[in-house]
Design a protein around this motif. Structure first.
Motif, PDB file in Angstrom:
ATOM      1  N   GLY A 153      25.576   6.513 -45.176  1.00  8.23           N
ATOM      2  CA  GLY A 153      25.243   7.929 -45.312  1.00  8.23           C
ATOM      3  C   GLY A 153      26.520   8.617 -45.900  1.00  8.23           C
ATOM      4  O   GLY A 153      26.601   9.945 -45.970  1.00  8.23           O
ATOM      5  N   ASN A 199      24.980  11.710 -50.129  1.00  6.04           N
ATOM      6  CA  ASN A 199      23.569  12.152 -50.183  1.00  6.04           C
ATOM      7  C   ASN A 199      23.453  13.403 -51.028  1.00  6.04           C
ATOM      8  O   ASN A 199      23.573  14.566 -50.655  1.00  6.04           O
ATOM      9  CB  ASN A 199      23.206  12.505 -48.898  1.00  6.04           C
ATOM     10  CG  ASN A 199      21.644  12.712 -48.703  1.00  6.04           C
ATOM     11  OD1 ASN A 199      21.090  12.809 -49.759  1.00  6.04           O
ATOM     12  ND2 ASN A 199      21.261  13.271 -47.437  1.00  6.04           N
ATOM     13  N   GLU A 246      21.768   8.365 -53.357  1.00  6.31           N
ATOM     14  CA  GLU A 246      22.192   8.472 -52.008  1.00  6.31           C
ATOM     15  C   GLU A 246      22.758   6.977 -51.761  1.00  6.31           C
ATOM     16  O   GLU A 246      22.157   6.218 -52.102  1.00  6.31           O
ATOM     17  CB  GLU A 246      21.177   8.813 -50.897  1.00  6.31           C
ATOM     18  CG  GLU A 246      19.926   7.931 -51.147  1.00  6.31           C
ATOM     19  CD  GLU A 246      18.742   8.374 -50.236  1.00  6.31           C
ATOM     20  OE1 GLU A 246      19.257   8.396 -49.056  1.00  6.31           O
ATOM     21  OE2 GLU A 246      17.852   8.368 -50.486  1.00  6.31           O
ATOM     22  N   PRO A 295      21.035   4.703 -46.059  1.00  5.75           N
ATOM     23  CA  PRO A 295      21.541   4.760 -44.578  1.00  5.75           C
ATOM     24  C   PRO A 295      21.799   3.402 -44.036  1.00  5.75           C
ATOM     25  O   PRO A 295      22.707   3.400 -43.134  1.00  5.75           O
ATOM     26  CB  PRO A 295      20.267   5.436 -43.861  1.00  5.75           C
ATOM     27  CG  PRO A 295      19.038   5.350 -44.817  1.00  5.75           C
ATOM     28  CD  PRO A 295      19.621   5.168 -46.370  1.00  5.75           C
TER      29      PRO A 295
END
Ligand code: MN
Length: 276
Positions: A55, A58, A109, A112
């Motif tokens: 993360g 982003n 991004e 995750p």
């Protein structure tokens, strides 16, 4: 803005400034910086990480006009999406090269589920006036020209150098080169003397043309050099950028590049959001 006339060989140390990219990623912004707005057509240079990958980045969808974005990773991976329908993961050693031209929207991004560290650079290349409104395009290059001798390695991102030629589509002359030096490593790079150049330390510290520089510092070298001697006492990872000095200063507004402010879109409301 200062003009961009040729200056001859100089050594000018430019410390990157801290900038916030997106919601929470602090980057080292080496261009534009103070009076130094560009090095050849390279007009933006962010160095990020290494940070915990999960993360870490982003950047929601945002537009670009009049430039190319260049993403190059040392560690981790990023997922790129754009309004042409491209969906592309990028890993170290690979190049994402997006031509905005008349306009494109992209997002980037850190996945995750990403583990380990994220570390890399993002640069912008200003398109020349006759190509600023060209059709948008996206290129992913999984392999690039590479010269290695022992632990010393040169990887060509953009342009030409020493018989290598990058597959990335360039609309004006330029060079972008990753240099990996081991402890005690040294290399002499052939340069185009009509180009101005600068070198950034992405990892470690090094010596260029007899001048020491370290992490987060861009060493501007001017033009008129036929070669550049690089050396490092400890392992270092460097980025060389260059090109002919721009004939006129650029207008840069948010994520847009043009010849003057009037040709760029009006200020969006309420907030410009990410710049990168
Ligand atoms: Mn962007």
């Amino acid at each position: 803005m200062r003009g961009t006339a040729t200056v001859g060989p100089v050594l000018e140390l430019i410390p990157a400034r801290r900038a916030l990219l997106g919601p929470g990623l602090v980057v080292r912004r080496a261009l534009p910086r103070g009076a130094r707005r560009s090095v050849g057509p390279w007009c933006f240079l962010d160095h990020f990480g290494p940070v915990e990958a999960a993360g870490a980045m982003n950047l929601p969808p945002h537009p670009h006009i009049g430039l190319q974005t260049v993403t190059w990773l040392l560690e981790g991976e990023l997922l790129h999406r754009d309004s042409l329908g491209s969906v592309q993961r990028i890993r170290p050693g690979q190049l994402n090269w997006m031509t905005a031209g008349e306009g494109i929207v992209h997002s980037e991004e850190a996945p995750p589920e990403g583990a380990g560290a994220l570390h890399g650079v993002q640069l912008w290349v200003a398109l020349p006036p006759d190509r600023r409104r060209c059709p948008p395009a996206f290129e992913h290059h999984a392999t690039l020209p590479r010269l290695a001798e022992g632990a010393t390695a040169l990887t060509l991102l953009a342009g030409r150098l020493g018989g290598m030629e990058s597959p990335a589509t360039a609309h004006s002359p330029l060079v972008g080169l990753d240099v990996a030096l081991p402890s005690g490593g040294r290399v002499r790079l052939p340069l185009d003397p009509s180009f101005e150049h600068a070198v950034l330390a992405m990892e470690g510290s090094a010596d260029a043309a007899g001048h020491a520089f370290g992490l987060g510092e861009l060493l501007y070298l001017g033009d008129g050099r036929h070669h550049l001697d690089l050396s490092a006492d400890e392992p270092a990872r460097l980025l060389l950028i260059g090109g002919p000095p721009l004939p006129a200063p650029l207008a840069m507004w948010w994520n847009f590049v043009g010849g003057d402010r009037e040709e760029l879109p009006p200020e969006p409301a309420p907030s410009p959001g990410p710049r990168g």
